[in-house]
Design an enzyme around this catalytic site. Structure first.
Site, short mmCIF file in Angstrom:
data_model
loop_
_atom_site.label_atom_id
_atom_site.label_comp_id
_atom_site.label_asym_id
_atom_site.label_seq_id
_atom_site.Cartn_x
_atom_site.Cartn_y
_atom_site.Cartn_z
N HIS A 46 0.81 -1.10 -0.01
CA HIS A 46 0.05 -0.17 0.02
C HIS A 46 0.98 1.31 0.14
O HIS A 46 0.48 2.18 0.50
CB HIS A 46 -0.86 0.08 1.29
CG HIS A 46 -1.93 -1.29 1.28
ND1 HIS A 46 -2.22 -1.89 2.61
CD2 HIS A 46 -2.56 -1.87 0.37
CE1 HIS A 46 -3.14 -2.45 2.24
NE2 HIS A 46 -3.26 -2.61 0.91
N HIS A 73 -6.56 0.98 4.32
CA HIS A 73 -6.46 0.36 3.14
C HIS A 73 -6.41 1.60 2.11
O HIS A 73 -7.29 2.63 2.18
CB HIS A 73 -7.64 -0.71 2.54
CG HIS A 73 -6.99 -1.45 1.44
ND1 HIS A 73 -6.80 -1.24 0.14
CD2 HIS A 73 -6.84 -2.94 1.39
CE1 HIS A 73 -6.63 -1.86 -0.49
NE2 HIS A 73 -6.59 -3.26 0.17
#
Length: 370
Positions: free
Chosen positions: A291, A335
């Site tokens: 990420h 996220h």
């Protein structure tokens, strides 16, 4: 307030993954004459096609489309002569625009897992290791979009923070956005990464890292992989937060509801008791949460740092924007999927408004000349 244990949000539509590809690039949109989607291609350099207001103007690329985002974006900019002039000359690229922050400020959410043997019962290990069971569930999903393949192997997530009593606060200010913002996230996975047996895995990610790394060019060859130095755990705070995440996983897994189901840690994870033992385990076993952000970070329009302005324009250039997770100055404490969707929709609105304004100005100029 996201802190604590709750359901994990997923983008699943009637048993099928709903993604950027299925939602934004459905046939309804790809059939538009104004949109070209080119696959199996790679951008190797952005070509300057002129100059506007003393700035290089970019109106074409050598090859269309690319992958990589937080890695591919700085690589492409650097290959095009946009970046730190000294670093560019080192690999034989003539500097075009001096932007020292290209490829810097890289940060990611490192993850660590603890895996435990569990008593007999249906886990994803049974499906992974049993071809007939796998085929049966796959057939069920193909027929009805139901069964284990209609979701992922975890349904819950816990968001946690380093305790206020930790001595780390004597030397660090809180990198989180606020007191209700987590430092780490963790969730139990129904299964493990080992062949044979049945497992439960606790996965922990650090979502407010202080450590910063770099993405740079190995050579001027666009097909050579870039140099990625994430510098994980280069900040003491990150290690303290990750140790706390591991300890919280251990506390979670020894709670009364797990008794009789969780048996013992897998080999090599039995003696994680002291901070030193846990930190050594983290350094040996952590990996990327995939990420990453920050390598073309956004900054105020007139700031002498950053890579893009609030309208996503590359500073010092004309006709060139970056719209992906690389422009985030800081990692979202979660996220990156939804934040990137929000970012892209905001960018599309800005671009559309500026295109309309440009054509309105042209129309007014034509009317005036008549």
């Amino acid at each position: 307030n996201p802190l604590g244990l709750g359901y994990l949000q997923m983008t699943v539509d009637r048993g099928r993954r709903s993604s950027a590809a299925t939602s934004y690039l459905s046939p309804l949109f790809t059939s538009r004459p104004s949109l070209d989607v080119v696959v199996n291609s790679r951008v190797v350099r952005i070509i300057q096609t002129g100059g506007i207001g003393g700035r290089p103007h970019f109106g074409a690329v050598e090859v269309v489309n690319r992958n990589g985002r937080v890695v591919g974006t700085p690589q492409l900019l650097l290959l095009s002569g946009i970046g730190d002039a000294t670093d560019l000359r080192r690999v034989g690229i003539a500097p075009l625009i001096e932007l020292q922050d290209v490829g810097r400020n890289f940060h990611d959410d490192p993850l660590i897992t603890l895996t435990y043997h569990v008593t007999a019962g249906l886990t994803m290990d049974d499906i992974k290791n049993g071809p007939s069971l796998y085929d049966n569930f796959l057939s069920e999903w193909n027929r009805t979009n139901t069964g284990p393949f209609a979701a992922i192997s975890n349904s819950f997530i816990n968001w946690g923070r380093v305790p206020d009593s930790s001595p780390i606060w004597n030397n660090f200010s809180d990198p989180a956005a606020g007191r209700n913002t987590p430092h780490y996230g963790q969730y139990p996975l129904n299964g493990g990464p080992y062949p044979g047996g049945q497992y439960l895995t606790m996965l922990s990610l650090l979502v407010t890292p202080i450590s910063r790394g770099t993405v740079s060019l190995r050579t001027s060859n666009p097909f050579d992989q870039p140099l990625i130095d994430p510098r994980y755990m280069s900040s003491r705070f990150d290690m303290v937060a990750m140790i706390e995440a591991v300890r919280n996983s251990q506390r979670f897994i020894t709670a009364p509801p797990w008794r009789g189901y969780v048996l013992r840690p897998v080999a090599g994870q039995e003696n994680l008791n002291t901070d030193d033992q846990i930190s050594q385990f983290i350094l040996r076993n952590m990996r990327s949460g995939i990420h990453g952000v920050g390598t073309a970070n956004m900054s105020p329009r007139n700031a002498n740092h950053g890579v893009v302005d609030p309208d996503f324009r590359v500073k010092g250039a004309s006709g060139l924007r970056v719209v992906d997770a690389s422009v985030f100055p800081y990692m979202p404490a979660g996220h990156t999927q939804a934040p990137v969707y929000i970012l892209a929709e905001r960018a599309s609105d800005i671009i559309a408004q500026q295109v309309v304004a440009f054509h309105d100005t042209e129309a007014q100029a034509a009317l005036f000349t008549q």
